[in-house]
Structure formats: C-alpha cells, structure tokens
Enzyme design. Sequence first.
Site, mmCIF file in Angstrom:
data_model
loop_
_atom_site.group_PDB
_atom_site.id
_atom_site.type_symbol
_atom_site.label_atom_id
_atom_site.label_comp_id
_atom_site.label_asym_id
_atom_site.label_seq_id
_atom_site.Cartn_x
_atom_site.Cartn_y
_atom_site.Cartn_z
ATOM 1 N N ASP A 1 -15.394 -1.881 2.098
ATOM 2 C CA ASP A 1 -14.584 -1.959 3.421
ATOM 3 C C ASP A 1 -15.178 -1.700 4.535
ATOM 4 O O ASP A 1 -15.858 -2.229 5.317
ATOM 5 C CB ASP A 1 -13.436 -1.458 3.091
ATOM 6 C CG ASP A 1 -12.258 -1.635 4.214
ATOM 7 O OD1 ASP A 1 -12.715 -2.238 5.397
ATOM 8 O OD2 ASP A 1 -11.123 -0.845 4.218
ATOM 9 N N GLU B 1 -11.949 0.546 -4.018
ATOM 10 C CA GLU B 1 -12.252 0.010 -2.960
ATOM 11 C C GLU B 1 -12.991 1.275 -1.962
ATOM 12 O O GLU B 1 -12.453 2.315 -2.192
ATOM 13 C CB GLU B 1 -10.945 -0.332 -2.087
ATOM 14 C CG GLU B 1 -11.263 -1.039 -0.304
ATOM 15 C CD GLU B 1 -10.319 -1.583 0.146
ATOM 16 O OE1 GLU B 1 -10.367 -1.712 1.444
ATOM 17 O OE2 GLU B 1 -9.125 -1.686 -0.470
ATOM 18 N N LYS C 1 -1.897 -1.166 -3.811
ATOM 19 C CA LYS C 1 -3.099 -0.474 -3.449
ATOM 20 C C LYS C 1 -2.469 0.737 -3.342
ATOM 21 O O LYS C 1 -1.675 1.076 -2.481
ATOM 22 C CB LYS C 1 -3.441 -1.231 -2.424
ATOM 23 C CG LYS C 1 -5.121 -0.520 -1.936
ATOM 24 C CD LYS C 1 -5.672 -1.186 -1.159
ATOM 25 C CE LYS C 1 -5.607 -1.045 0.225
ATOM 26 N NZ LYS C 1 -6.477 -1.484 1.185
ATOM 27 N N LYS D 1 -11.724 -7.754 7.673
ATOM 28 C CA LYS D 1 -10.715 -7.306 8.491
ATOM 29 C C LYS D 1 -11.018 -7.789 9.760
ATOM 30 O O LYS D 1 -12.100 -7.647 10.398
ATOM 31 C CB LYS D 1 -10.552 -5.980 8.400
ATOM 32 C CG LYS D 1 -9.673 -5.097 7.175
ATOM 33 C CD LYS D 1 -9.777 -3.836 7.296
ATOM 34 C CE LYS D 1 -9.036 -3.267 5.886
ATOM 35 N NZ LYS D 1 -8.879 -1.827 6.058
ATOM 36 N N ASP E 1 -7.858 2.777 -3.234
ATOM 37 C CA ASP E 1 -8.749 2.704 -1.689
ATOM 38 C C ASP E 1 -9.210 4.338 -1.724
ATOM 39 O O ASP E 1 -8.436 5.032 -1.306
ATOM 40 C CB ASP E 1 -7.882 2.296 -0.562
ATOM 41 C CG ASP E 1 -9.118 1.984 0.382
ATOM 42 O OD1 ASP E 1 -10.162 2.486 0.468
ATOM 43 O OD2 ASP E 1 -8.292 1.622 1.501
ATOM 44 N N THR F 1 0.728 -1.351 -0.190
ATOM 45 C CA THR F 1 -0.112 0.002 0.111
ATOM 46 C C THR F 1 0.823 1.165 0.004
ATOM 47 O O THR F 1 1.842 1.244 0.784
ATOM 48 C CB THR F 1 -1.034 0.156 1.200
ATOM 49 O OG1 THR F 1 -1.537 -1.283 1.338
ATOM 50 C CG2 THR F 1 -1.949 1.325 1.139
ATOM 51 N N LYS G 1 -3.773 4.763 -1.740
ATOM 52 C CA LYS G 1 -4.745 5.478 -0.738
ATOM 53 C C LYS G 1 -4.976 6.807 -1.571
ATOM 54 O O LYS G 1 -4.071 7.597 -2.032
ATOM 55 C CB LYS G 1 -4.190 5.779 0.441
ATOM 56 C CG LYS G 1 -3.930 4.319 1.182
ATOM 57 C CD LYS G 1 -5.274 3.960 1.649
ATOM 58 C CE LYS G 1 -5.079 2.830 2.758
ATOM 59 N NZ LYS G 1 -6.480 2.250 3.185
ATOM 60 N N ASP H 1 -4.430 -8.450 1.180
ATOM 61 C CA ASP H 1 -3.569 -6.974 1.484
ATOM 62 C C ASP H 1 -3.155 -7.213 2.952
ATOM 63 O O ASP H 1 -3.934 -6.783 3.813
ATOM 64 C CB ASP H 1 -4.750 -5.847 1.459
ATOM 65 C CG ASP H 1 -4.240 -4.607 1.917
ATOM 66 O OD1 ASP H 1 -2.793 -4.311 1.812
ATOM 67 O OD2 ASP H 1 -5.030 -3.525 2.190
ATOM 68 N N ASP I 1 0.123 -6.347 4.380
ATOM 69 C CA ASP I 1 1.344 -5.513 4.095
ATOM 70 C C ASP I 1 1.522 -4.748 5.666
ATOM 71 O O ASP I 1 2.891 -4.005 5.391
ATOM 72 C CB ASP I 1 1.481 -4.724 3.133
ATOM 73 C CG ASP I 1 0.534 -3.382 2.992
ATOM 74 O OD1 ASP I 1 -0.552 -3.516 3.974
ATOM 75 O OD2 ASP I 1 0.682 -2.611 2.250
#
Length: 329
Positions: free
Chosen positions: A224, A201, A146, A246, A175, A123, A148, A296, A298
């Site tokens: 999410d 996302e 990914k 998550k 995201d 990310t 942000k 994901d 990381d």
Amino acid sequence: MKLTVARESLPLKAPFRISGHVFETSDIIVVTLEDGGARGRGEAAGVYYLGDDVDHMLAAIETARGAIEAGIDRAALRELMPAGGARNAVDAALWELEADRAGVPVWQIAGIDAPHPVITTFTLGADDPAAMAEAARGWADARAIKVKLTGDDAIDADRVRAIRAARPDVWLGVDANQGYTIDRLDALVAVLVEAKVDLLEQPLKRGREADLDGYSSPIPLAGDESILTLEDVGGAKGRFDVINIKLDKCGGLTEALMMADKAEELGLGVMVGNMVGTSLSMAPAFILAQRCTIVDLDGPTFLKADRTPSIVYRDGTVTCDDSVWGPRR
C-alpha cells in the site's frame, strides 16, 4: 473553464486508530469544473503520511489553476501536476466533465462493462480485542473484514484471534500500516496463518521493500504505502503479491487504470482502497473496483453523514449508481 475549490471537514462517527495515528475527522477538498454548461466534480482527502493535507492540495491546485482553466485534458494533467490528492480531485472532475459533455456514463468512457456490485471489506480500527470482536459481529452483513494493527505484537495477535473467533465466516485481511520489521514478521505471519487470515497488507515501512527480497509468505502480501504511483508497480514484483491502488496516492483514476494494466502484465493482483471520504470520492474508485480482486471502499461508513445521492452497501457489497458521479442527462 471555471475552476472552483472548496474545503470540508467531515466528522467521523468515532475516533479511528491505526499504527501511529488517530483520526477524528476526514479533511477533504472538492473540485468543480464548469465549461459550456457541462460540470465535473472530484473529491480528495490527500495522503496524510506524505504531508499531503488540505493546505498542500489547495496550494497545488492554485499553482496549476491557469493551465486548468485554459482547458486541459487528463493526459496533460498527469504532466502538469504531481501525483497526490490535488491531481486526483481535478482528474475526477475531468472524467465527470467529459461524461457530462458526452451524455454517457464514466465507465463507458473508461472502456469497461457496466459496473456491478462488488464485495467490499469493512475496516475495523485498532482497539481493545474484545471491542473489535464486538464490532466485527456488528457488521452482520459483511463478507470481508479488514483489521487495522498497531505494531504491538501481543495485542495485535489477540486482536486477530478475537475477530476470527467472532467471525469465522468472513474473508479476513489485516493491515499493519508499516508497523512491523522483517525480524518480527515470521511471528506475525504464524498468528495470521493460525487465524486463517487471507491477506497481510503493508507490514514494513515504505523504503524497506528490499527486506522482503527472498521472503516467502504463506499469506499473500499487499503493498500500500510502498506502491504510490505507476512508477512503483515494477518494484512490487517478487516482494508483494497484490498492489493496493488508491486514487489519492496515484493522482486519480487515469493513472490508477494504468497501474492496473501494469500489475496485470506482471501477474500481480489488484486491490482498490480509499482514504476516508464521501461517496463522491468512492465513485471513481468503484470504476477501478470492477477490475480488482480485492475491494476496500468503506470510507463513507466512518462518517457521521454522507452525500446524497450516495453509494449503497447491501449484503456485504457496494454499488454505485451513475447518479452519484456521472452525466446529469
């Protein structure tokens, strides 16, 4: 059963920026359960946008301490504690405790095949587009990245284009972290299509899911913040293509596996994500990752230091040995 809870503040390598937030540490709790010579551990960071911080998690565990120390299983824990970081940490400790008692790996108890390395996203926090492109090049081994976003249409577009130009070879997801509204979504999606982005996302705020009714996106949409627990999965159908599970949101691996079952029944894709934490918090999620099409995990890469033993990143993949979280014999 003896319950011990500790709080830790984990420094990040650098400030991490997303829509509406900048993080400099990851503040977590670590739960340890000991019973008859067996031990189980769990780590949780909570859910910042729900006010589920360390103090909240510690208070939730103290409220449940008596029932936990009297002896509890994972099914009873789901009834005892609400979803969130506190339950996740205790749930993880119960999984490892069960594995330690039986002398078998957690994945075996979970009823899955022996885990194998999986491709993970790496990310990029929101930053200047040129800096993000340079960071993308720095993840030379990454096969999936990914990005942000912050909800600023122009700079977000520049970010995506710069990263795709820097890394034309990778799977690319973005995201939005609830940063957009439905009237601005077409413009964002057009940029993402141009940049060959593979996943968008959480574009809209939690609570605005109905705005996606009838919306047709050429790029798969993942929920999410909109998909916290098993209760939310049914509402994802027709609005999202993928749910991002998550463990801190849903309250642990026990519920996460139930969510994966439900998503598969509904024809939804399953993704596993993480709040930033050490390998101890990634290990239960790695069990779920064996059932996911998008991974994901990381979190430890953002920390100045991880635990030992730790999960291993190699050639764009992540793998987790049983020594990180599992039986001691």
